[in-house]
Design a protein around this motif. Structure first.
Motif, PDB file in Angstrom:
ATOM      1  N   ILE A  49       0.810  -1.289  -0.117  1.00 39.53           N
ATOM      2  CA  ILE A  49       0.052   0.046  -0.172  1.00 39.53           C
ATOM      3  C   ILE A  49       0.748   1.287   0.059  1.00 39.53           C
ATOM      4  O   ILE A  49       0.653   2.239  -0.605  1.00 39.53           O
ATOM      5  CB  ILE A  49      -1.112  -0.171   1.354  1.00 39.53           C
ATOM      6  CG1 ILE A  49      -1.987  -1.195   1.094  1.00 39.53           C
ATOM      7  CG2 ILE A  49      -1.850   1.121   1.469  1.00 39.53           C
ATOM      8  CD1 ILE A  49      -2.744  -1.395   2.162  1.00 39.53           C
ATOM      9  N   GLN A  50       1.995   1.324   0.811  1.00 37.04           N
ATOM     10  CA  GLN A  50       2.807   2.654   0.875  1.00 37.04           C
ATOM     11  C   GLN A  50       3.583   2.774  -0.599  1.00 37.04           C
ATOM     12  O   GLN A  50       3.574   3.703  -1.092  1.00 37.04           O
ATOM     13  CB  GLN A  50       3.673   2.092   1.965  1.00 37.04           C
ATOM     14  CG  GLN A  50       4.908   3.348   2.016  1.00 37.04           C
ATOM     15  CD  GLN A  50       4.157   4.321   2.646  1.00 37.04           C
ATOM     16  OE1 GLN A  50       3.110   4.552   3.360  1.00 37.04           O
ATOM     17  NE2 GLN A  50       4.738   5.761   2.159  1.00 37.04           N
ATOM     18  N   GLN A 105       2.536   1.669  -3.479  1.00 36.50           N
ATOM     19  CA  GLN A 105       1.396   2.072  -4.494  1.00 36.50           C
ATOM     20  C   GLN A 105       1.090   3.469  -4.259  1.00 36.50           C
ATOM     21  O   GLN A 105       0.643   4.177  -5.103  1.00 36.50           O
ATOM     22  CB  GLN A 105       0.061   0.929  -4.396  1.00 36.50           C
ATOM     23  CG  GLN A 105      -0.918   1.370  -5.303  1.00 36.50           C
ATOM     24  CD  GLN A 105      -0.276   0.933  -6.878  1.00 36.50           C
ATOM     25  OE1 GLN A 105       0.367   0.290  -7.108  1.00 36.50           O
ATOM     26  NE2 GLN A 105      -0.932   1.754  -7.694  1.00 36.50           N
ATOM     27  N   SER A 106       0.968   3.883  -3.167  1.00 39.46           N
ATOM     28  CA  SER A 106       0.184   5.296  -2.779  1.00 39.46           C
ATOM     29  C   SER A 106       1.628   6.366  -3.106  1.00 39.46           C
ATOM     30  O   SER A 106       1.212   7.169  -3.802  1.00 39.46           O
ATOM     31  CB  SER A 106       0.366   5.288  -1.191  1.00 39.46           C
ATOM     32  OG  SER A 106      -0.766   4.541  -0.690  1.00 39.46           O
ATOM     33  N   SER A 107       2.887   5.793  -2.978  1.00 44.12           N
ATOM     34  CA  SER A 107       4.053   6.666  -3.600  1.00 44.12           C
ATOM     35  C   SER A 107       3.836   6.925  -4.892  1.00 44.12           C
ATOM     36  O   SER A 107       4.187   7.972  -5.378  1.00 44.12           O
ATOM     37  CB  SER A 107       5.451   6.190  -3.059  1.00 44.12           C
ATOM     38  OG  SER A 107       5.317   6.012  -1.502  1.00 44.12           O
ATOM     39  N   ASP A 114       1.217   6.365  -6.914  1.00 38.76           N
ATOM     40  CA  ASP A 114       0.143   7.206  -7.364  1.00 38.76           C
ATOM     41  C   ASP A 114       0.333   8.753  -7.325  1.00 38.76           C
ATOM     42  O   ASP A 114       0.038   9.329  -7.991  1.00 38.76           O
ATOM     43  CB  ASP A 114      -0.894   6.659  -6.682  1.00 38.76           C
ATOM     44  CG  ASP A 114      -1.499   5.203  -7.170  1.00 38.76           C
ATOM     45  OD1 ASP A 114      -0.984   4.763  -8.190  1.00 38.76           O
ATOM     46  OD2 ASP A 114      -2.170   4.453  -6.646  1.00 38.76           O
ATOM     47  N   THR A 115       0.814   8.866  -6.061  1.00 38.05           N
ATOM     48  CA  THR A 115       0.931  10.435  -5.704  1.00 38.05           C
ATOM     49  C   THR A 115       1.956  10.876  -6.587  1.00 38.05           C
ATOM     50  O   THR A 115       1.861  12.180  -7.359  1.00 38.05           O
ATOM     51  CB  THR A 115       1.493  10.682  -4.206  1.00 38.05           C
ATOM     52  OG1 THR A 115       0.589  10.027  -3.645  1.00 38.05           O
ATOM     53  CG2 THR A 115       1.483  11.818  -3.843  1.00 38.05           C
ATOM     54  N   ARG A 170      -6.584  13.671  -5.905  1.00 40.58           N
ATOM     55  CA  ARG A 170      -6.630  13.509  -4.486  1.00 40.58           C
ATOM     56  C   ARG A 170      -7.609  12.770  -3.856  1.00 40.58           C
ATOM     57  O   ARG A 170      -7.340  11.998  -2.820  1.00 40.58           O
ATOM     58  CB  ARG A 170      -6.463  14.818  -4.157  1.00 40.58           C
ATOM     59  CG  ARG A 170      -4.961  15.535  -4.387  1.00 40.58           C
ATOM     60  CD  ARG A 170      -5.038  16.882  -3.786  1.00 40.58           C
ATOM     61  NE  ARG A 170      -3.811  17.537  -4.132  1.00 40.58           N
ATOM     62  CZ  ARG A 170      -3.531  19.069  -3.821  1.00 40.58           C
ATOM     63  NH1 ARG A 170      -4.481  19.656  -3.086  1.00 40.58           N
ATOM     64  NH2 ARG A 170      -2.601  19.527  -4.196  1.00 40.58           N
ATOM     65  N   PHE A 230      -7.395   9.257  -4.530  1.00 41.67           N
ATOM     66  CA  PHE A 230      -6.381   8.451  -3.750  1.00 41.67           C
ATOM     67  C   PHE A 230      -6.630   8.298  -2.381  1.00 41.67           C
ATOM     68  O   PHE A 230      -6.434   7.412  -1.626  1.00 41.67           O
ATOM     69  CB  PHE A 230      -5.400   9.411  -4.162  1.00 41.67           C
ATOM     70  CG  PHE A 230      -4.025   9.064  -3.182  1.00 41.67           C
ATOM     71  CD1 PHE A 230      -3.141   7.851  -3.422  1.00 41.67           C
ATOM     72  CD2 PHE A 230      -3.575   9.607  -2.002  1.00 41.67           C
ATOM     73  CE1 PHE A 230      -1.935   7.376  -2.707  1.00 41.67           C
ATOM     74  CE2 PHE A 230      -2.643   9.540  -1.223  1.00 41.67           C
ATOM     75  CZ  PHE A 230      -1.733   8.252  -1.491  1.00 41.67           C
ATOM     76  N   ALA A 231      -7.387   9.408  -1.753  1.00 36.83           N
ATOM     77  CA  ALA A 231      -7.663   9.260  -0.236  1.00 36.83           C
ATOM     78  C   ALA A 231      -8.691   8.110  -0.121  1.00 36.83           C
ATOM     79  O   ALA A 231      -8.496   7.268   0.879  1.00 36.83           O
ATOM     80  CB  ALA A 231      -8.236  10.657   0.293  1.00 36.83           C
ATOM     81  N   SER A 233      -8.972   5.469  -1.888  1.00 36.80           N
ATOM     82  CA  SER A 233      -8.121   4.344  -1.994  1.00 36.80           C
ATOM     83  C   SER A 233      -7.403   4.038  -0.920  1.00 36.80           C
ATOM     84  O   SER A 233      -7.329   2.741  -0.426  1.00 36.80           O
ATOM     85  CB  SER A 233      -7.449   4.203  -3.293  1.00 36.80           C
ATOM     86  OG  SER A 233      -6.492   3.056  -3.221  1.00 36.80           O
ATOM     87  N   TRP A 234      -6.967   5.028  -0.251  1.00 39.60           N
ATOM     88  CA  TRP A 234      -6.167   4.856   0.861  1.00 39.60           C
ATOM     89  C   TRP A 234      -7.068   4.422   2.218  1.00 39.60           C
ATOM     90  O   TRP A 234      -6.332   3.609   3.049  1.00 39.60           O
ATOM     91  CB  TRP A 234      -5.507   6.141   1.030  1.00 39.60           C
ATOM     92  CG  TRP A 234      -4.530   6.262   2.672  1.00 39.60           C
ATOM     93  CD1 TRP A 234      -4.959   6.501   3.818  1.00 39.60           C
ATOM     94  CD2 TRP A 234      -3.206   5.647   2.755  1.00 39.60           C
ATOM     95  NE1 TRP A 234      -3.956   6.301   4.822  1.00 39.60           N
ATOM     96  CE2 TRP A 234      -2.916   5.916   4.254  1.00 39.60           C
ATOM     97  CE3 TRP A 234      -2.403   5.062   1.954  1.00 39.60           C
ATOM     98  CZ2 TRP A 234      -1.727   5.303   4.592  1.00 39.60           C
ATOM     99  CZ3 TRP A 234      -1.229   4.567   2.699  1.00 39.60           C
ATOM    100  CH2 TRP A 234      -0.822   4.626   3.684  1.00 39.60           C
TER     101      TRP A 234
END
Length: 470
Positions: free
Chosen positions: A41-42, A44-46, A48-49, A182, A185-186, A188-189
């Motif tokens: 998750i970390q 993928q988040s990085s 995507d951001t 954003r 992404f939020a 999904s997070w």
């Protein structure tokens, strides 16, 4: 029925161990999966951001660059239309062609970034603007001077405003894309965090369940160990008492045998010697009392024989070797009933005459000790003995209707007597088991079971030869 004094430790319950292992495995697997999922998750988040901000920045830069190109083209076309020098006009004409090429190249780059659907209107407006500019390139100096200002006001300025409006709209759409990305992404997070939280909660629940089961299992094992230790210590204490008692019994037996030999046999033999001397003197003197003396001597001799037989039976009953276990037990019960006045019932069933000597001796002595205890302590009016044998074991049950006794949780008598301990040791030496079931006022039932499988090779035929114990 009470359990025996010493019970063999049970093997651990494999199903409980399997459940504990499965629980630990599931907990470890969830922890590992949670760590991997959190790392994924970390990462993928990085990514995507970074992708979102990269697209936003690149699109913004391209739109700003096109805005600058549009502004520069407006200035150049103004200067070109108002220029009166031929050389400068030629240079400005070349710059306009280069500016048009750069604008079209920038438009293609923007279309590649955000797609043709969003840049269709912008392409239309830019092509119209550049087409209008390119119409002025062949104009001569007089035409530019005459119609230049009006052309800027009527054609160039409106078309430039239209392109600027489309660029502004695209800037707004780019900003809206950033906000939407954003929010996505939020969301999904949050979904990923929810999944991770659920796994962690499951891991905690499984950990609590496994910990509770482990603590309970360890507590049971500890209680079992304490119980086994208490049993071993009690057995050790009773064995020490038994050893001391055996030494005392041995000395008492020797003392009693010595007293029997001295008081009974010795005195009887002395009296017999005196009677024989009197009979000899009467015979020599021709006295009529000879017959009386000989009858008295015969009585003393018979009494001595009976005393010797009783001592021999006390040491080792000859019937046990000559006829087998069942006749020996029958005679023992008859002697007991005649001596104590207690009614006895003997129920033998399929007793083999070729039982090993150790088994016959053990059963005989155990029954003897049980009858002695019944005579001394039970106050019973009847005693029943059942004996039966199968292919695997020999079982004997002694039951009375006496006052009974208290039995502790180990299945042993609560009193200080050592007779039961000796019986247990005899039975345990042959791999058997002795159980005691009793309660105050409810009589007593004693059961002993001796396995015969390991002793089948030691069976002996009932011969009249004397054994080593005799």
């Amino acid at each position: 029925m009470k359990r025996p004094f010493y019970s063999r430790p049970k093997r651990p319950n494999m199903s409980k161990l399997a459940v504990l292992k499965l629980g630990f495995g599931a907990m470890v697997a969830l922890l590992v999966f949670s760590a991997v999922e959190g790392y994924r998750i970390q990462e993928q988040s990085s990514r995507d951001t970074a992708a979102i901000y990269q697209r936003f920045v690149e699109t913004g830069e391209q739109l700003s660059h096109m805005r600058r190109l549009l502004f520069s083209a407006s200035l150049i076309i103004r200067d070109y239309l108002f220029s009166k020098e031929a050389v400068r006009s030629a240079a400005l004409r070349s710059e306009l062609r280069d500016m048009a090429a750069q604008t079209r190249q920038s438009l293609q780059t923007l279309e590649h970034s955000i797609g043709h659907r969003q840049t269709g209107e912008l392409r239309e407006k830019i092509n119209g603007f550049l087409g209008t500019v390119e119409l002025t390139l062949p104009w001569p100096d007089k035409q530019r001077a005459a119609a230049g200002f009006a052309f800027i006001q009527s054609e160039i300025a409106p078309r430039r405003g239209a392109v600027s409006g489309v660029l502004g709209e695209l800037m707004r759409v780019n900003q809206q894309f950033l906000e939407t990305s954003r929010q996505q992404f939020a969301a999904s997070w949050r979904a990923a965090a929810t999944r991770l939280s659920i796994m962690l909660v499951l891991c905690i629940i499984i950990g609590v369940v496994v910990a509770h089961a482990s603590v309970g299992h360890v507590s049971r094992l500890e209680a079992q160990s304490i119980r086994r230790f208490e049993e071993v210590m009690q057995a050790k204490e009773e064995l020490a008492r038994l050893s001391a008692r055996l030494l005392q019994v041995q000395e008492d037996e020797r003392r009693r045998l010595s007293r029997e030999l001295h008081d009974e046999i010795g005195q009887t033999l002395t009296a017999l010697r005196i009677e024989i001397s009197h009979a000899r003197d009467a015979w020599l003197a021709g006295s009529p009392s000879l017959s009386t003396r000989l009858n008295e001597a015969h009585f003393l001799a018979e009494r001595t024989v009976n005393t010797v037989r009783d001592i021999s039976l006390l040491l080792r009953p000859s019937l046990l070797d000559d006829l087998g276990l069942e006749p020996a037990l029958q005679q023992q019960l008859e002697d007991f009933s005649r001596r104590s006045g207690i009614r006895c019932t003997f129920e033998p069933a399929r007793l083999d005459d070729t039982l090993p000597d150790a088994v016959k001796t053990c059963v005989y002595r155990a029954v003897q000790e049980a009858l002695n205890n019944c005579e001394k302590h039970s106050g019973a009016s009847w005693v029943r003995i059942r004996a039966f044998e199968d292919e695997r074991s020999l079982t004997v049950e002694i039951e009375d209707n006496g006052v009974g006794l208290e039995v502790n949780r180990h299945g042993a008598a609560s009193g200080p007597g050592l007779g039961l301990i000796g019986m247990r040791e005899r039975v345990a030496a042959l791999g058997g088991r002795l159980t005691l079931a009793s309660a105050p006022g409810e009589g007593t039932k004693l059961s002993l079971t001796i396995p015969l499988g390991d002793q089948a090779g030691s069976r002996t035929a009932p011969v009249g030869a004397e054994t080593a114990e005799n």
